[in-house]
Design an enzyme around this catalytic site. Structure first.
Site, PDB file in Angstrom:
ATOM      1  N   HIS A  53       0.816  -1.310  -0.017  1.00 33.27           N
ATOM      2  CA  HIS A  53      -0.034  -0.034  -0.028  1.00 33.27           C
ATOM      3  C   HIS A  53       0.814   1.332  -0.104  1.00 33.27           C
ATOM      4  O   HIS A  53       1.989   1.143   0.552  1.00 33.27           O
ATOM      5  CB  HIS A  53      -0.867   0.005   1.045  1.00 33.27           C
ATOM      6  CG  HIS A  53      -2.003  -1.092   1.336  1.00 33.27           C
ATOM      7  ND1 HIS A  53      -3.129  -0.861   2.108  1.00 33.27           N
ATOM      8  CD2 HIS A  53      -2.193  -2.200   0.503  1.00 33.27           C
ATOM      9  CE1 HIS A  53      -3.821  -2.149   1.954  1.00 33.27           C
ATOM     10  NE2 HIS A  53      -3.323  -2.808   0.999  1.00 33.27           N
ATOM     11  N   GLU A  55       0.964   3.773   1.922  1.00 32.58           N
ATOM     12  CA  GLU A  55       1.486   4.098   3.130  1.00 32.58           C
ATOM     13  C   GLU A  55       2.608   3.252   3.520  1.00 32.58           C
ATOM     14  O   GLU A  55       3.830   3.871   4.128  1.00 32.58           O
ATOM     15  CB  GLU A  55       0.435   4.100   4.330  1.00 32.58           C
ATOM     16  CG  GLU A  55      -0.681   4.964   3.928  1.00 32.58           C
ATOM     17  CD  GLU A  55      -1.875   4.113   3.359  1.00 32.58           C
ATOM     18  OE1 GLU A  55      -3.210   4.345   3.520  1.00 32.58           O
ATOM     19  OE2 GLU A  55      -1.536   3.400   2.159  1.00 32.58           O
ATOM     20  N   CYS A  83      -6.177   1.888   5.785  1.00 33.51           N
ATOM     21  CA  CYS A  83      -6.744   0.511   6.329  1.00 33.51           C
ATOM     22  C   CYS A  83      -6.032   0.136   7.653  1.00 33.51           C
ATOM     23  O   CYS A  83      -5.122   0.724   8.119  1.00 33.51           O
ATOM     24  CB  CYS A  83      -6.499  -0.624   5.358  1.00 33.51           C
ATOM     25  SG  CYS A  83      -4.899  -1.356   5.247  1.00 33.51           S
ATOM     26  N   CYS A  86      -2.163  -0.460   7.692  1.00 33.80           N
ATOM     27  CA  CYS A  86      -1.397   1.027   7.487  1.00 33.80           C
ATOM     28  C   CYS A  86      -1.449   1.494   8.720  1.00 33.80           C
ATOM     29  O   CYS A  86      -0.655   2.080   9.003  1.00 33.80           O
ATOM     30  CB  CYS A  86      -2.006   1.482   6.205  1.00 33.80           C
ATOM     31  SG  CYS A  86      -1.515   0.638   4.668  1.00 33.80           S
TER      32      CYS A  86
END
Length: 149
Positions: A53, A55, A83, A86
């Protein structure tokens, strides 16, 4: 120190992710003075890695650059509510401030769903500012998924 938003750069990363066929989420990590430490967009498909992801990639790059597993004083700018995975990484990295754009009622882990920072087991809770460029971030996501349906 004057406040400067890094959300335009995060949106650039989100657009680049969409152009690669990735879900359009972008992130920019800065130090306390506002200097960019790293920036990234989603790369889960490209890297065949469900943890890639925006992040996570930005946190990994910044930690590698400064030689530490922690980023005290750092600010993270991300186009979509992080999410739970993260959010946990943001806590583990000790990021001081989280800025995000669009809410994610389905998969979010900050204001929705798991609400990671609200758990008593959470070691570190960043200051949170949401809704920055939310309409633009949301529109990028909606357009991306509309094209694929």
């Amino acid at each position: 120190m004057e406040f400067s938003s890094h959300m335009p750069a995060a949106l650039d990363e989100a657009r680049a992710a969409a152009a690669r066929g990735e879900v359009p989420v972008g992130a920019v990590l800065t130090d306390a003075a506002g200097r960019v430490l790293s920036r990234a967009g989603n790369r889960t498909r490209e890297l065949a890695d469900p943890t890639a992801h925006a992040e996570i990639l930005a946190i990994r790059d910044a930690c590698r650059a400064i030689g530490s597993e922690r980023l005290p004083g750092a600010r993270l700018w991300v186009t979509l509510e992080p999410c739970p995975m993260c959010a946990a990484a943001i806590s583990a990295a000790r990021i001081e401030v989280l800025y995000y754009g669009a809410d994610d009622p389905r998969m979010g882990g900050v204001r929705h769903g798991a609400r990671v920072f609200d758990h008593p087991q959470c070691h570190h809770r960043p200051q949170i500012f949401d809704g920055l460029a939310a309409a633009e971030a949301r529109d990028l996501l909606l357009a991306f998924f509309r094209e694929r349906r």
